[in-house]
Write an enzyme that holds these catalytic residues in place. Sequence first.
Site, PDB file in Angstrom:
ATOM      1  N   CYS A 120       0.845  -1.195   0.000  1.00  0.00           N
ATOM      2  CA  CYS A 120       0.000   0.000   0.000  1.00  0.00           C
ATOM      3  C   CYS A 120       0.880   1.244   0.000  1.00  0.00           C
ATOM      4  O   CYS A 120       2.010   1.231   0.472  1.00  0.00           O
ATOM      5  CB  CYS A 120      -0.956   0.054   1.181  1.00  0.00           C
ATOM      6  N   ARG A 140       5.831  -0.990  -4.209  1.00  0.00           N
ATOM      7  CA  ARG A 140       5.390  -1.521  -2.920  1.00  0.00           C
ATOM      8  C   ARG A 140       4.353  -2.623  -3.081  1.00  0.00           C
ATOM      9  O   ARG A 140       4.092  -3.381  -2.156  1.00  0.00           O
ATOM     10  CB  ARG A 140       4.803  -0.391  -2.062  1.00  0.00           C
ATOM     11  N   TRP A 179      -3.207  -2.662  -1.551  1.00  0.00           N
ATOM     12  CA  TRP A 179      -2.907  -4.088  -1.613  1.00  0.00           C
ATOM     13  C   TRP A 179      -3.938  -4.764  -0.731  1.00  0.00           C
ATOM     14  O   TRP A 179      -3.949  -4.559   0.476  1.00  0.00           O
ATOM     15  CB  TRP A 179      -1.484  -4.351  -1.132  1.00  0.00           C
ATOM     16  N   ASN A 189      -3.038   3.012   5.223  1.00  0.00           N
ATOM     17  CA  ASN A 189      -2.151   1.852   5.166  1.00  0.00           C
ATOM     18  C   ASN A 189      -2.221   1.129   6.497  1.00  0.00           C
ATOM     19  O   ASN A 189      -2.290   1.772   7.551  1.00  0.00           O
ATOM     20  CB  ASN A 189      -0.702   2.267   4.921  1.00  0.00           C
ATOM     21  N   GLY A 190      -2.143  -0.195   6.479  1.00  0.00           N
ATOM     22  CA  GLY A 190      -2.151  -0.952   7.721  1.00  0.00           C
ATOM     23  C   GLY A 190      -3.392  -1.814   7.843  1.00  0.00           C
ATOM     24  O   GLY A 190      -4.159  -1.998   6.891  1.00  0.00           O
ATOM     25  N   GLU A 200      17.962 -18.692  -1.463  1.00  0.00           N
ATOM     26  CA  GLU A 200      17.698 -17.374  -2.044  1.00  0.00           C
ATOM     27  C   GLU A 200      17.479 -17.475  -3.551  1.00  0.00           C
ATOM     28  O   GLU A 200      16.599 -16.792  -4.112  1.00  0.00           O
ATOM     29  CB  GLU A 200      18.856 -16.428  -1.735  1.00  0.00           C
ATOM     30  N   LYS A 246      14.035 -16.281  -5.474  1.00  0.00           N
ATOM     31  CA  LYS A 246      14.014 -15.322  -6.579  1.00  0.00           C
ATOM     32  C   LYS A 246      13.212 -15.866  -7.766  1.00  0.00           C
ATOM     33  O   LYS A 246      12.439 -15.149  -8.382  1.00  0.00           O
ATOM     34  CB  LYS A 246      15.447 -14.998  -7.036  1.00  0.00           C
ATOM     35  N   GLU A 289       9.476 -15.839  -6.896  1.00  0.00           N
ATOM     36  CA  GLU A 289       8.902 -14.501  -6.772  1.00  0.00           C
ATOM     37  C   GLU A 289       8.518 -13.895  -8.119  1.00  0.00           C
ATOM     38  O   GLU A 289       7.444 -13.305  -8.245  1.00  0.00           O
ATOM     39  CB  GLU A 289       9.908 -13.560  -6.078  1.00  0.00           C
ATOM     40  N   HIS A 344      17.363 -37.770   1.112  1.00  0.00           N
ATOM     41  CA  HIS A 344      16.456 -38.039   2.235  1.00  0.00           C
ATOM     42  C   HIS A 344      15.018 -37.655   1.894  1.00  0.00           C
ATOM     43  O   HIS A 344      14.253 -37.270   2.777  1.00  0.00           O
ATOM     44  CB  HIS A 344      16.930 -37.303   3.484  1.00  0.00           C
ATOM     45  N   LYS A 383       6.612  -4.888  -1.957  1.00  0.00           N
ATOM     46  CA  LYS A 383       8.006  -4.635  -1.582  1.00  0.00           C
ATOM     47  C   LYS A 383       8.156  -4.501  -0.078  1.00  0.00           C
ATOM     48  O   LYS A 383       9.052  -5.062   0.529  1.00  0.00           O
ATOM     49  CB  LYS A 383       8.493  -3.357  -2.277  1.00  0.00           C
TER      50      LYS A 383
END
Length: 622
Positions: free
Chosen positions: A2, A27, A75, A101-102, A495, A499, A502, A518, A617
């Site tokens: 947001c 964001r 968002w 926002n929030g 990582e 990536k 995402e 395993h 973000k």
Amino acid sequence: MCGIVGYIGPRIAQDFLLEGLRRLEYRGYDSAGTATISQDRELNITKSVGRIAMLANEIQSAPCNSGVGIGHTRWATHGAATVANAHPHFGGDNILAIAHNGVIENFAELRSLLKAKGYEFRSETDTEVVAHLIADCLGPRPTELPGMQRSIQMAVDAIKKAIGKLRGTFGLAIIFKEWPDAIFAARLGSPLVIGVGDGEHFLASDAQPLIGFTDRIVYLADNQVAVLKRDSLQVSHREAGPVSHDIQVLAVESNQVEMGEYDHFMLKEIFEQPESLRNTMRGRLNEEDATAVFGGLNLTPQDLLKVKRIVFTACGTSWHSGLVGEYLLEDIAQIPVEVEYASELRYRNPPMDENTLIFAITQSGETADTLAALREMKRKGHLTMAICNVVGSSIAQEADGGIYLHAGPEIGVASTKAYTSQCMALVMLALYFGRLRHLSYNRGRKMIKLIKEVPDKVEQALTENDRIAEIARKYQHCNNFLYLGRHYNFPTALEGALKLKEISYIHAEGYPAAEMKHGPIALVDEQTPSVFVMPQGFIYEKVMSNLEEIKARGGPVIAIAAEGDKRIAEVADDVIYIPQTVEYLQPIVSAIPLQLLSYHIALLRGCDVDKPRNLAKSVTVE
């Protein structure tokens, strides 16, 4: 996650609002809108679902020349992405407009109370509850004063009364019909930055929209309410009353938030890593004393010698850098380290003694779970440090000390340069703690020499970009990937997998290479590539054996290997060569080809590289 913008001054507000919202696209959002006050004191709200370009088209069809307005990118948290749920929202009988926002945790309870009072809800959001609550706290205009304007302090008091009833987090931007020459802002746990101009003021969720408009900013603190006018800024605390505000200088150039010659911010930021690493290192390596220097820890060497245990807490990519830090601190400084998901740590009650030091790792400094974990550790009396990229962010302000990365603005949702800068900061932290303890002068000098070579090695790794693009074309249609590494390169495998997930939406998993047998080895087939991160090191032969196990089962292999490794070329299907370096620096150099591989695969699959679906973000909700 947001974004809020606001403007009051001589410019056309909608021009700034649209530009500011474009700069906040990184964001993450699914809808957007603006609210302005016309010359006849009417509130005009324009909203749309989708990208900012769609909102711009809506505004173009019904422009407003007002110099006062607020904007928002949403968002979704409460209700789907629809025009009705998009911000801003009206409050009361359209007497105010609000962007938020929030997350308001007690919104259902408040919604029921307000419905009982006759307030009509047009959306499913928790934000509309705040709008009506403020209107309710303000109360109706007295009938005996129909032609008089009430004091602006009444609006401030109503906002303070309303936010006192909220549970959760909020950053609020509010405009009232009755006070057309002001924007009101309030925050608790969700950042707001005020830009100070000449005869104008700006408001935003972070500093990005302000760059190029003003370099003077004020960071609003929790429980503060601000009144922005053209020529004045007043800040007060919800309970303590008026407070003074410090104006800080925003040291960011406008070209740092522009793509320049690159097609995407992610690619730009990947190629910025040699310079971002140099910026993270700058002034922090002391060859004379063979150690690192951190001016922001706010602890004496005597204090740090008492540290017997370190806990890194973080989310996502930052959690992966924390894993690298665990290997570094335990190997080089011989300090026990644990790495905790912040979302779990905030609700756990692990035993920690007074000699435990907490490090919160975050790019944005606003990650809700990380901030909550840090606050919980502070409440229990532990010293807290931050490793953060954004100056003035909530975590940076609330930690007892810390390390700024100085990596520069990171716009792409998938973190690249912030990650490698986090790893670099942790390398230097390991050097610093090691020299406080057992690390010799000679080894410290050798470490510094090798650390200084890293940016050049990263530059060399970037020259493989064309080769990586070819490999991406070969594997772009695969829907499952495995990433494998051992020791320092196990976090790198995690990582690399993240990536790819995402930005390309491909299922990918990272494992310690030895763990394949395993269970996960059951996933191996001809359509599932395995990416091995295996530059030369003491465990190289073990990783080679793991690779042979994959090949024996028909799985294609992409290897990230040290230049000059001819043996790997005989076994792997494709090899990406990187410069050889010592094992504790390999995570930084090894990350580069994995970032480029995910970028090129996502591009070939037609994905929005900088703004991947469902992601934000700065994750400012739990």
